[in-house]
Design a protein around this motif. Structure first.
Motif, mmCIF file in Angstrom:
data_model
loop_
_atom_site.group_PDB
_atom_site.id
_atom_site.type_symbol
_atom_site.label_atom_id
_atom_site.label_comp_id
_atom_site.label_asym_id
_atom_site.label_seq_id
_atom_site.Cartn_x
_atom_site.Cartn_y
_atom_site.Cartn_z
ATOM 1 N N SER A 257 0.821 -1.202 0.000
ATOM 2 C CA SER A 257 0.000 0.000 0.000
ATOM 3 C C SER A 257 0.858 1.256 0.000
ATOM 4 N N SER A 258 0.463 2.248 -0.821
ATOM 5 C CA SER A 258 1.200 3.512 -0.835
ATOM 6 C C SER A 258 1.090 4.216 0.500
ATOM 7 N N LEU A 259 -0.019 4.009 1.217
ATOM 8 C CA LEU A 259 -0.143 4.609 2.547
ATOM 9 C C LEU A 259 0.856 3.994 3.515
ATOM 10 N N ASP A 260 1.149 2.706 3.348
ATOM 11 C CA ASP A 260 2.213 2.102 4.155
ATOM 12 C C ASP A 260 3.539 2.803 3.885
ATOM 13 N N ASP A 261 3.810 3.039 2.607
ATOM 14 C CA ASP A 261 5.052 3.724 2.240
ATOM 15 C C ASP A 261 5.085 5.135 2.829
ATOM 16 N N GLN A 262 3.950 5.851 2.737
ATOM 17 C CA GLN A 262 3.886 7.203 3.290
ATOM 18 C C GLN A 262 4.109 7.193 4.801
ATOM 19 N N ALA A 263 3.501 6.219 5.480
ATOM 20 C CA ALA A 263 3.633 6.149 6.937
ATOM 21 C C ALA A 263 5.082 5.913 7.341
#
Length: 421
Positions: A2-8
């Motif tokens: 998930s891109s949100l995982d990367d952002q986090a």
């Protein structure tokens, strides 16, 4: 993935200052106690040694008394007030003179359980320091039964309505001149008022003038209130530390005694008229008569009951996203004013841990899904309006990123994305 995982992960790395993590740049430019504990939980999802480093750095600034301060001023930053020149605690590195919610043991257990073999020696070294901090809490701040705070900032829920009755007794006229910095980073309407800050600084001045003698601050300071939230977090942390102590081969009789004493003291903060646990002014015995999110941390400590269940569902069903930090039906409710109404992903995560552990997986999943929705819509903000999801407070917030990686982003949709990666 998930891109949100990367952002986090990028947010946590971006706020990393080498051994400690900022809550967010600008608004909070130092190491904060309970923020660091959540940062460790987040780090553990992708860098286990760094998670332990975070906890080690936090505990390295523990006072000789056992207290772990709420801010550690590693590097000077003129953009924050009150800085070390106001606190004047005489510590190296400089620190504040008060503490914050004792969630470090609970987070340490979560980190350890993610990789027990790798964390064994790190936990073994951390254990006596955590034990000393818990001893400080019980010997210095639980003298009335429940856990007490001497400044609203210690609660972690700084300006929540729980503290209004105690704040009313603090004379802020003697605060002296000062220049706030927080309102230069976020909308002033979302922050505590000038009158609140005058009282906060008056309390700091008292502690400094007392040489940070905690016995004197407790006995004579301008503010002393029993805090349900701290009481429940400490009770849970005592029990988590005891689990780890047993695994390490320690005698945990002392911890078990503290936990029992706290549980036995819970009736002292049960407000029958309110139908909930409640903050209490220990100078007057008066209840705050305010239903806040601290009451619902009872679930973290397995201290819920049917009356509180009904209150939880009433409050929760009154909003669209998560648990609000104040009762939406109360006159004081403000959905975007710091702890006077917004929903906080980090507190939702703590509540969900308790709901999950008590077998209430349906409620835990509802809370996770609502928190996930907030973050998917608007990103990693400090807190949100529980009615319309407006993001509030600081952006790129470490603990929001951490609870995404450990909890909020762990739903079926996220699992499917990871499976396809």
């Amino acid at each position: 993935m998930s891109s949100l995982d990367d952002q986090a992960r990028a947010i946590i790395r971006g706020n990393d200052r080498g051994g400690y993590t900022l809550p967010t740049r600008g608004l909070y430019p130092y190491q904060w106690n309970w923020d660091s504990a959540f940062a460790a939980w987040g780090f553990a999802t992708f860098d286990n040694p760094r998670a332990w480093d975070e906890l080690d750095t936090l505990m390295a600034s523990q006072w000789d008394t056992g207290m772990v301060p709420h801010i550690i001023f590693h590097t000077p930053d003129p953009g924050y007030f009150p800085g070390p020149e106001i606190w004047r605690t005489g510590q190296t590195p400089p620190t504040s003179g008060i503490t914050q919610p004792p969630v470090a043991a609970t987070m340490a257990r979560l980190v350890w359980e993610m990789d027990p073999e790798a964390g064994h020696d790190r936990m073994a070294a951390l254990y006596p320091k955590l034990l000393a901090w818990h001893r400080w809490w019980h010997e210095v701040r639980c003298t009335h039964g429940p856990a007490a705070i001497t400044h609203p900032w210690e609660s972690g829920r700084d300006n929540c309505p729980d503290w209004d009755i105690g704040m009313a007794g603090v004379n802020g006229a003697d605060a002296g001149p000062y220049e706030r910095r927080d309102t230069g980073h976020v909308d002033p309407e979302m922050r505590p008022t000038k009158e609140d800050y005058d009282r906060y600084i008056t309390m700091v001045n008292f502690g400094r003038n007392a040489g940070w003698d905690q016995a004197q601050v407790v006995a004579d300071g301008p503010f002393l209130m029993a805090d349900p939230g701290i009481t429940f977090m400490l009770l849970r942390a005592d029990e988590d530390l005891a689990v780890m102590g047993r695994a390490l081969g320690h005698d945990v009789t002392e911890l078990e005694g503290w936990a029992k004493a706290l549980r036995d003291a819970l009736p002292l903060i049960w407000n029958e008229e309110l139908g909930a646990y409640d903050a209490r002014d220990l100078r007057t015995g008066q209840f705050a008569n305010v239903l806040g999110s601290g009451a619902f941390l009872a679930y973290l400590a397995d201290a819920g009951n049917p009356t509180l269940d009904a209150q939880l569902m009433r409050v929760w069903d009154s909003v669209s996203y998560g648990i609000p930090s104040a009762d939406p039906e109360a006159a004081i409710f403000n959905p975007r004013k710091y702890w006077r109404g917004p929903t906080w992903p980090v507190l939702n995560a703590l509540l969900a841990v308790g709901l999950r552990d008590s077998g209430r997986t349906d409620l835990a999943e509802r809370l996770r899904a609502e928190t996930e929705s907030l973050i998917r819509q608007h990103g990693f903000y400090e807190y949100f309006d529980p009615n319309d999801a407006t993001p509030c407070g600081g952006a790129d917030f470490t603990w929001t990123a951490a609870i995404w990686l450990t909890w909020a982003g762990q739903g079926a949709e996220a699992d499917a994305v990871r499976g396809a990666a």
